[in-house]
Write a protein that holds these residues in place. Structure first.
Motif, mmCIF file in Angstrom:
data_model
loop_
_atom_site.group_PDB
_atom_site.id
_atom_site.type_symbol
_atom_site.label_atom_id
_atom_site.label_comp_id
_atom_site.label_asym_id
_atom_site.label_seq_id
_atom_site.Cartn_x
_atom_site.Cartn_y
_atom_site.Cartn_z
ATOM 1 N N ASN A 99 -2.862 1.320 6.390
ATOM 2 C CA ASN A 99 -3.246 2.715 6.245
ATOM 3 C C ASN A 99 -2.028 3.589 6.504
ATOM 4 N N VAL A 154 -5.899 5.193 1.585
ATOM 5 C CA VAL A 154 -6.596 5.330 2.863
ATOM 6 C C VAL A 154 -7.944 4.606 2.790
ATOM 7 N N THR A 155 -8.231 3.811 3.815
ATOM 8 C CA THR A 155 -9.501 3.090 3.859
ATOM 9 C C THR A 155 -10.667 4.066 3.964
ATOM 10 N N SER A 215 -13.136 8.319 4.231
ATOM 11 C CA SER A 215 -11.992 8.991 4.826
ATOM 12 C C SER A 215 -11.994 10.480 4.522
ATOM 13 N N ASN A 252 0.832 -1.206 0.000
ATOM 14 C CA ASN A 252 0.000 0.000 0.000
ATOM 15 C C ASN A 252 0.865 1.253 0.000
ATOM 16 N N THR A 292 -9.753 7.621 8.953
ATOM 17 C CA THR A 292 -9.941 6.455 8.088
ATOM 18 C C THR A 292 -11.173 5.648 8.456
#
Length: 429
Positions: free
Chosen positions: A131, A284-285, A288, A110, A302
């Motif tokens: 994240n 970012v989850t 957000s 990620n 998040t």
């Protein structure tokens, strides 16, 4: 407790096959499981794949795409020969530390997903639990890492760091001052490994592919989501379509026959932060909201269910992290430790009051920052949260029935705030 510690340091092993084949109609993709022959402390060599999955009792395996070219509709997916995380070899593990687990590698992945949009300048991303906890660009790599780390020194503890330039001594020295799990860079300059070796469990990974990471902007891959019933949802991976100010759209809306237009236009710095923040948002989850300033994250909210809530959480986190770094700079200890010492009568309450006053006066560094939302504001309340904290510009998807209300919030602000639309959202689940 000793059994738990042993569990976390034990290599579980896995029962997954060495080869996996996926068929899409008459097209086939072939994957090979990645294993590493790593020398152990007792002098033996143990060849295994991932240490374990998300938890120590979950078997896991890492597979590299080695054959097949997938074309579905108008989309040609990434081809073999482009491995990054799935292509890590033993010789790339410059310091093994503990055997890599799933979370270590998905955090690195990620980080690459974010930093591939930030290749023009030295950049660093620190991640925890998939994240970002801090992301920044800088004049130098050390500057970028230092800013990313200071954005959230608390969460960075035990994190994975991905950088887009060869690691130099100055950056390595800064990294050695914090506890990290993984450091990943395209190359390591002479003397850096000796500095990082002070942390014996640190995993140090050289990934030459970072040098051509900008190419991955245009690659799509098949994104799988497995369901509890054994079913699978597949989708094309996301692509960031907002790469320059020219890709942004003016904040304009019509409501009951009246046109609403955001009156203040963003400055060049605000536009730069919009592009930077939108790149970070892709890692970012969702749902957000993040706040960025001068090419660095200030607060990251998040995975919340409501947008105003995540806007408030990002503000709250900004205050907590700002108090911590301010206290650390002033007294050399975390804010939480100071608060406990004051409570126990071991430290004068005036010390804590000094930090609290500065945080309140500085408003956690939020004034002048840009608010980034990965989707539209359904109501103006989220925009108001940021404006009350002194943000000067907002970037959001647009497309809400109540866009006019968010535009009004910017126009009514004193001083006025700028707003731009992306015309697309950046969800990541």
């Amino acid at each position: 407790m000793s059994d738990l510690k042993k569990m976390y340091t034990t290599i579980l092993g896995d029962s997954f096959p060495m080869e996996m084949t996926l068929s899409f109609g008459d097209q086939t993709l072939i994957y090979r499981k990645r294993t590493w022959a790593i020398p152990m402390e007792d002098g033996t060599v143990d060849e295994r794949g991932l240490r374990y999955g998300e938890n120590p009792d979950q078997e896991a395996a890492l597979y590299e795409l080695v054959n097949g070219n997938l074309l579905l509709g108008d989309c040609k997916f990434i081809e073999p020969g482009n491995a990054l995380v799935s292509g890590i070899k033993v010789e790339d593990m410059l310091q093994v530390g503990k055997h890599p687990g799933k979370i270590n590698l998905t955090d690195v992945d990620n980080g690459l997903n974010i930093i591939k949009y930030l290749m023009d300048k030295p950049a660093a991303v620190i991640l925890k639990h998939n994240n970002p906890c801090g992301a920044a660009i800088g004049a130098t790599l050390a500057d970028a890492y230092n800013r990313a780390n200071r954005a959230d020194r608390i969460a960075a503890f035990g994190g994975a760091v991905v950088v887009n330039r060869p690691l130099d001594k100055a950056t390595a020295e800064l990294m050695s001052q914090n506890y990290l799990e993984v450091v990943c860079a395209p190359e390591f300059e002479e003397g850096t490994l000796a500095i990082l070796a002070k942390a014996k469990n640190l995993r140090v990974i050289r990934m030459d592919g970072i040098k051509r990471l900008a190419d991955f902007e245009r690659y799509r891959f098949v994104d799988f989501k497995s369901l509890i019933d054994g079913g699978i949802i597949v989708q094309q991976s996301a692509v960031n379509a907002i790469r320059s100010a020219a890709d942004l759209k003016p904040a304009v809306a019509t409501w009951k026959g009246k046109e609403y237009l955001c009156e203040r236009q963003p400055t060049q710095q605000e536009l730069d932060d919009m592009i930077f923040g939108w790149a970070v948002e892709h890692g970012v989850t969702s749902n957000s909201v993040i706040y960025v300033k001068d090419g660095c994250t200030v607060g990251i909210g998040t995975g919340e269910q409501d947008r105003v809530g995540v806007a408030e959480i990002a503000v709250q986190k900004a205050y907590i992290k700002y108090a911590d770094i301010t206290c650390f700079d002033r007294f050399g200890i975390p804010y939480a430790d100071m608060a406990l010492e004051v409570e126990q009568g071991k430290r004068a309450a005036a010390d804590k009051a000094e930090i609290d006053a500065k945080v309140k006066n500085d408003r956690a560094g939020l004034p002048g920052s840009v608010m980034i939302s990965d989707a539209f504001f359904p109501f103006r309340d989220a925009a108001d949260v940021g404006i009350r904290e002194g943000i000067t510009a907002i970037l959001q998807a647009g497309g809400s029935m109540r866009d006019y209300a968010s535009i009004e919030a910017c126009n009514e602000a004193n001083p006025q705030a700028a707003m731009m639309f992306t015309g697309c959202r950046a969800f990541k689940h």
